[in-house]
Each structure stands twice: as structure tokens, then as C-alpha cells.
Write a protein that holds these residues in place. Structure first.
Motif, short mmCIF file in Angstrom:
data_model
loop_
_atom_site.label_atom_id
_atom_site.label_comp_id
_atom_site.label_asym_id
_atom_site.label_seq_id
_atom_site.Cartn_x
_atom_site.Cartn_y
_atom_site.Cartn_z
N MET A 1 -5.54 1.62 4.00
CA MET A 1 -5.83 1.54 2.57
C MET A 1 -6.22 0.12 2.17
O MET A 1 -7.20 -0.11 1.46
CB MET A 1 -4.63 2.01 1.75
CG MET A 1 -4.93 2.09 0.25
SD MET A 1 -3.46 2.20 -0.77
CE MET A 1 -3.03 3.91 -0.57
N THR A 2 -5.43 -0.87 2.65
CA THR A 2 -5.72 -2.27 2.35
C THR A 2 -7.06 -2.69 2.96
O THR A 2 -7.84 -3.41 2.33
CB THR A 2 -4.58 -3.18 2.86
OG1 THR A 2 -3.33 -2.65 2.42
CG2 THR A 2 -4.73 -4.60 2.34
N THR A 3 -7.33 -2.23 4.18
CA THR A 3 -8.61 -2.54 4.85
C THR A 3 -9.77 -2.00 4.03
O THR A 3 -10.78 -2.69 3.83
CB THR A 3 -8.63 -1.91 6.26
OG1 THR A 3 -7.54 -2.45 7.03
CG2 THR A 3 -9.93 -2.21 6.98
N GLN A 4 -9.64 -0.78 3.55
CA GLN A 4 -10.69 -0.17 2.73
C GLN A 4 -10.89 -0.92 1.42
O GLN A 4 -12.03 -1.10 0.95
CB GLN A 4 -10.35 1.31 2.46
CG GLN A 4 -11.42 2.10 1.73
CD GLN A 4 -12.71 2.27 2.53
OE1 GLN A 4 -12.74 1.99 3.73
NE2 GLN A 4 -13.77 2.68 1.87
N ALA B 1 -5.72 -5.86 -5.55
CA ALA B 1 -6.90 -5.51 -4.75
C ALA B 1 -6.99 -3.99 -4.56
O ALA B 1 -8.07 -3.40 -4.66
CB ALA B 1 -6.86 -6.22 -3.40
N LEU B 2 -5.83 -3.36 -4.32
CA LEU B 2 -5.79 -1.89 -4.13
C LEU B 2 -6.15 -1.15 -5.41
O LEU B 2 -6.85 -0.14 -5.38
CB LEU B 2 -4.39 -1.46 -3.67
CG LEU B 2 -3.89 -1.98 -2.32
CD1 LEU B 2 -2.42 -1.67 -2.15
CD2 LEU B 2 -4.69 -1.41 -1.17
N ILE B 3 -5.66 -1.67 -6.55
CA ILE B 3 -5.89 -0.99 -7.84
C ILE B 3 -7.32 -1.23 -8.33
O ILE B 3 -8.00 -0.29 -8.77
CB ILE B 3 -4.84 -1.47 -8.88
CG1 ILE B 3 -3.44 -1.03 -8.46
CG2 ILE B 3 -5.16 -0.91 -10.27
CD1 ILE B 3 -2.31 -1.77 -9.15
N ALA C 1 0.84 -1.21 0.00
CA ALA C 1 0.00 0.00 0.00
C ALA C 1 0.87 1.26 0.00
O ALA C 1 0.60 2.22 -0.72
CB ALA C 1 -0.92 -0.01 1.22
N THR C 2 1.95 1.23 0.78
CA THR C 2 2.87 2.38 0.85
C THR C 2 3.54 2.62 -0.51
O THR C 2 3.65 3.76 -0.97
CB THR C 2 3.95 2.14 1.92
OG1 THR C 2 3.30 1.89 3.17
CG2 THR C 2 4.86 3.33 2.08
N THR D 1 -10.05 -1.82 -6.71
CA THR D 1 -11.07 -1.13 -5.92
C THR D 1 -10.92 0.39 -5.96
O THR D 1 -11.77 1.11 -5.45
CB THR D 1 -11.03 -1.60 -4.45
OG1 THR D 1 -9.70 -1.43 -3.95
CG2 THR D 1 -11.44 -3.06 -4.32
N GLY D 2 -9.80 0.86 -6.55
CA GLY D 2 -9.58 2.30 -6.70
C GLY D 2 -9.12 3.02 -5.45
O GLY D 2 -8.98 4.24 -5.44
N VAL D 3 -8.84 2.27 -4.37
CA VAL D 3 -8.48 2.94 -3.11
C VAL D 3 -7.08 3.57 -3.16
O VAL D 3 -6.75 4.41 -2.33
CB VAL D 3 -8.58 2.00 -1.87
CG1 VAL D 3 -9.99 1.52 -1.65
CG2 VAL D 3 -7.62 0.82 -2.00
N TRP D 4 -6.28 3.19 -4.15
CA TRP D 4 -4.94 3.80 -4.27
C TRP D 4 -5.05 5.30 -4.58
O TRP D 4 -4.11 6.05 -4.35
CB TRP D 4 -4.11 3.09 -5.35
CG TRP D 4 -4.61 3.27 -6.76
CD1 TRP D 4 -5.60 2.57 -7.38
CD2 TRP D 4 -4.14 4.23 -7.72
NE1 TRP D 4 -5.79 3.02 -8.66
CE2 TRP D 4 -4.90 4.04 -8.90
CE3 TRP D 4 -3.16 5.22 -7.70
CZ2 TRP D 4 -4.71 4.80 -10.05
CZ3 TRP D 4 -2.98 5.99 -8.84
CH2 TRP D 4 -3.74 5.78 -10.00
N GLN D 5 -6.23 5.72 -5.07
CA GLN D 5 -6.45 7.14 -5.36
C GLN D 5 -7.11 7.87 -4.19
O GLN D 5 -7.38 9.06 -4.27
CB GLN D 5 -7.36 7.27 -6.59
CG GLN D 5 -6.73 6.72 -7.87
CD GLN D 5 -7.73 6.62 -8.99
OE1 GLN D 5 -8.77 5.98 -8.86
NE2 GLN D 5 -7.44 7.27 -10.10
#
Length: 456
Positions: free
Chosen positions: A337-340, A321-323, A86-87, A325-329
Motif C-alpha cells: 500500500m505504501t509502495t503504491q 501520503a496514504l490518504i 498502512a495496517t 493518494t487515495g490508496v487507503w481505499q
């Protein structure tokens, strides 16, 4: 105090800056081509060896090759797989994942080389246990007692004050408090007792727990990630395309993402990838040296799969998973971030975060166990077996105190010492490169001869 903090941050940026990353990846590139793309050509063989229970009954060692791999993975698969990915993506954008892959693919050759040398130069201590790792191939292979001592001191520092204790303890206590409502004091007491119970039993006890917990936690986490990926399968090709394009073009600022240059994507991806799989840092060889094996090449092949499992599989799952779901933005960072991502991906505000918390707790706990063993072997090298029990008591005390320490300075020092471990280890790998090449040639030429049918 602020001046010291700034000085340490500068030192950390220098240690984990381009020179060390180039040296780490460069060593991997050298071994990749010198060994004829071994990690690609022989990965099926290596995976077959991992899951094969057969082996020489009279092979020297303390634990099975699989248990040695699980011990190494217990220290490697940790919060870096959840928080570190995530970082990296938060800093460098989706392209960071590509550079993480590249570092891992070359890192597999480095991991092969260092674990081969660990078995070749391992020794037996006065309690009859196998001891090995960079400190032994630096002393007996390179012939430098000074470099061996330097490595052992740095690795002991990481075990006691870095990856092995405080960050993991805090990750477990935070997850227990947020997800299960357990007070930090109670969680700290339970954790300390569990660590004491397992670690006082030595390598057999640690390997036994790691052999059960590591495969279980990895399968659980991969299943959760796969669920997110499957539920967003229609966007998977677009996500992979975004990773590849972002690796070679600047990523524009969108939402909570500030934008990233290609250089930032490269640096964050490689740094977090190396930090996660530890290829070239010299930690995994310490566990590899304990394996019951009659071939240093065979153990090298088994050990290199650790980088494959850690980064190519688990880090990739987290990244996708991060990409997807769009949470990286988003404005989220780290574990949040990973939890979200899991909450959105699984359409559940309870199951998703719970899975991340359980993953963090398991990953962090086994990291403590693995690094306890690494520290113990360094103590044996520096002070002899008589110092093992005092070391374990101190280590357990540090785990207990980790609940009440919140010093940012400690984390920075931990990062610096972790990076410094790599330097004597890489010197050893480069100095002994011909040994790695010769042992590899001998093994595969003997395998080829034994597979040829006898002529009449």
C-alpha cells in the motif's frame, strides 16, 4: 497445529486488547497531568538538548546522549513506520492516524518517565559499562527481583524471536529481491556479515552506526513523503479534515476499504502507534541508560523526543501520503500500500517503490542493531557479562536463519511477548511515579534558580 495457531491468535488479541492499551495510554495521561503537560511545555528545550553537543565532560556513561537516542530510534523507527501505519489505516480508516497522534502525545510523558528512571537506577557491570533499564529500576527502585527477571526474559524473547530478528530479516530480503533482483541467499549472507561486524563491536559500534544511519534514513524518508504531500498540496486540508472527522465518526466502506467503526479506529490507531514508538514497553530505557549525562531528567527529556520523531513526524508523513493518494481505499495492504502511494504520489513506477524499498532496508537493518543491544543488556542482567559473546553468536545465527523461516506462529508469539514486556515495566512506572515527579521538580526548580540574576 491450527488449534495452537488459533489459541495464540486469541492470546495475542487479548494481550494487545483494550486492557493493555488503556493501561499504556492511561499511564501516559497520568504522567502528562502530574508533570504539568511537560511534553508540550518543554519540547523546545528537549529538542535543543538533542541537537546540543555540549555536556558535562565528567558525566558518567558509554555514549553521548544523542548517540543513545539514535540507538533507541534505530530500534523504534522500523517497518512499523511503513507497514504499521498502512495496517492501521487499512483497518481503522483515516481516523486511526488521529488516535496514533493521541497515543504518541501521551506516550511522550511515559517515555520521559521510563528513561529518567533508567538513568537514575543504572549500574556499572564488571566490564565498566553502564547497564540500566526496567530490570534495574524494578530491582533497585521497586525492590522486585522477580518482576525484573520477568521483564528481562520477555525483552530477550523479543530481541531473539520477535522484532529484533525474523520480521526485519524478511523485510530486508523481500525488498532486496523485488527491487534489486538480489537472491535471498546472497542478501542473507551480506546481512549476516554486516550485523556481525557492527554488533560484535558493542554499544560504541552500534551507536556510531546508528548515529549516522538513523538521521540519514529519516531525512531521506521524510523528504520522499514531503514530495508526495507537496505534489498533492491542494488536497492537504481535506485530508487532515478527513482524519479528524473519521476519528469520531464511522468510516463508510469505499473501494477496497471495508469500513470501520470509531472503536476500530481507536484500537488500530493506538495499538499500531504504541507498537511503532514503543512508549511504555520498556525498550528505549535500556539505550538511555548508556548515555553520558549528569542528569536523569535531561536524558528523559532527550529520550521523549524519540516518540515525537517516530510517530508525530514519520508516521504522520506515511499516513498523509496514504490518504492524499487515495490508496487507503484500494485493495493493497501493508508495504504494498505504501509502495503504491509513493508510485502515485511521485508519478513514477520506479522511483516511488525504490524509495520505499531503500527505506525498509535501512529501517529494518537498524532495528536489528538496536534490538541486539537490548537483548545483550538483558543477558548481562540475567547471566552476567560472560554470556554476552555466546548471546551474540546465537543472535547472528538467528539473523542468518531468518531468511529460511516462514512460520506465522513465530510472528504471533513475537507480538504476544512484545506486549507482555509492557506489564512489568508499567508496574515499575506506577510504583516509582513519585520518584519521577520529585526528580522533575528538583531539576526545574534548580534551573529556575540558576537563571535568576543574583541580587546585590
Amino acid at each position: 497445529m491450527n488449534d495452537i495457531q488459533t489459541l495464540l491468535q486469541t492470546a495475542n488479541s487479548f494481550v494487545w486488547g483494550p486492557p493493555l492499551l488503556i493501561l499504556l495510554v492511561g499511564t501516559g495521561i497520568y504522567f502528562t497531568f502530574k508533570l504539568g503537560l511537560l511534553q508540550f511545555r518543554h519540547l523546545p528545550t528537549a529538542l535543543r538538548l538533542v541537537f546540543s553537543r555540549s555536556g558535562s565532560s565528567n558525566a558518567k556513561g558509554d555514549v553521548s546522549s544523542f548517540a543513545a537516542l539514535c540507538t533507541a530510534l534505530s530500534a523504534t523507527i522500523g517497518t512499523g513506520n511503513i507497514v504499521g501505519v498502512a495496517t492501521a489505516i487499512k483497518l481503522g480508516g483515516p481516523g486511526a492516524l488521529f488516535w496514533m497522534w493521541l497515543a504518541a502525545l501521551f506516550g511522550m510523558a511515559t517515555k520521559y518517565a521510563e528513561c529518567l528512571l533508567a538513568v537514575k537506577y543504572r549500574q556499572v557491570d564488571d566490564k565498566g559499562q553502564m547497564v540500566g533499564g526496567p530490570m534495574y529500576y524494578l530491582q533497585y527502585g521497586v525492590g522486585s527481583k522477580a518482576l525484573a527477571i520477568v521483564f528481562a526474559i520477555f525483552a530477550l524473547g523479543v530481541a531473539c524471536f520477535g522484532i529484533g530478528t525474523f520480521p526485519q530479516v524478511n523485510a530486508i530480503l523481500d525488498a532486496s529481491e523485488i527491487s534489486f533482483g538480489v537472491s535471498r541467499e546472497i542478501a542473507a549472507a551480506v546481512l549476516t556479515l554486516l550485523v556481525a561486524f557492527v554488533t560484535l563491536g558493542g554499544i560504541q559500534s552500534i551507536a556510531k552506526v546508528a548515529g549516522k544511519v538513523v538521521p540519514f534514513m529519516a531525512i531521506l524518508y521524510i523528504t520522499a513523503c514531503l514530495s508526495v504531500i507537496i505534489m498533492n498540496a491542494d488536497q492537504l486540508l481535506a485530508a487532515i479534515e478527513l482524519v479528524l472527522v473519521s476519528a469520531f465518526t464511522p468510516t463508510a466502506a469505499t473501494g477496497g476499504f471495508l469500513g470501520a467503526s470509531i472503536m476500530l479506529a481507536i484500537q488500530s490507531g493506538i495499538a499500531r502507534g504504541v507498537f511503532s514508538n514503543e512508549a511504555g514497553l520498556g525498550s528505549a530505557p535500556i539505550a538511555a541508560a548508556a548515555a553520558k549525562t549528569d542528569s536523569c531528567v535531561k536524558q528523559g527529556l532527550i529520550s521523549m523526543t524519540g516518540t515525537f520523531f517516530d510517530t508525530i513526524i514519520i508516521c504522520t508523513m506515511t499516513g498523509l501520503a496514504l490518504i492524499l493518494t487515495g490508496v487507503w481505499q484500494s485493495d493493497y495492504a501493508g508495504a504494498a500500500m505504501t509502495t503504491q502511494a509513493f508510485a502515485i504520489g511521485l508519478s513514477s513506477d520506479t522511483i516511488g517503490p525504490l524509495l520505499v524499498s531503500v527505506g525498509l532496508i535501512f529501517f529494518a537493518f537498524t532495528t536489528i542493531l538496536g534490538w541486539n543491544y537490548y537483548g545483550e543488556r538483558c543477558v548481562v542482567f540475567l547471566l552476567g557479562t560472560k554470556a554476552v559473546l555466546p548471546y551474540k553468536v546465537i543472535f547472528i545465527g538467528l539473523v542468518a536463519s531468518g531468511a529460511f523461516l516462514h512460520l506465522d506462529m513465530i510472528w504471533v508469539i513475537a507480538d504476544i511477548v512484545n506486549g507482555l514486556m509492557a506489564i512489568p515495566n508499567l508496574i515499575g512506572l506506577i510504583a516509582l511515579r513519585h520518584v519521577v515527579v520529585e526528580e522533575t521538580k528538583l531539576y526545574f526548580s534548580s534551573m529556575t534558580k540558576s537563571s535568576k540574576p543574583a541580587t546585590a
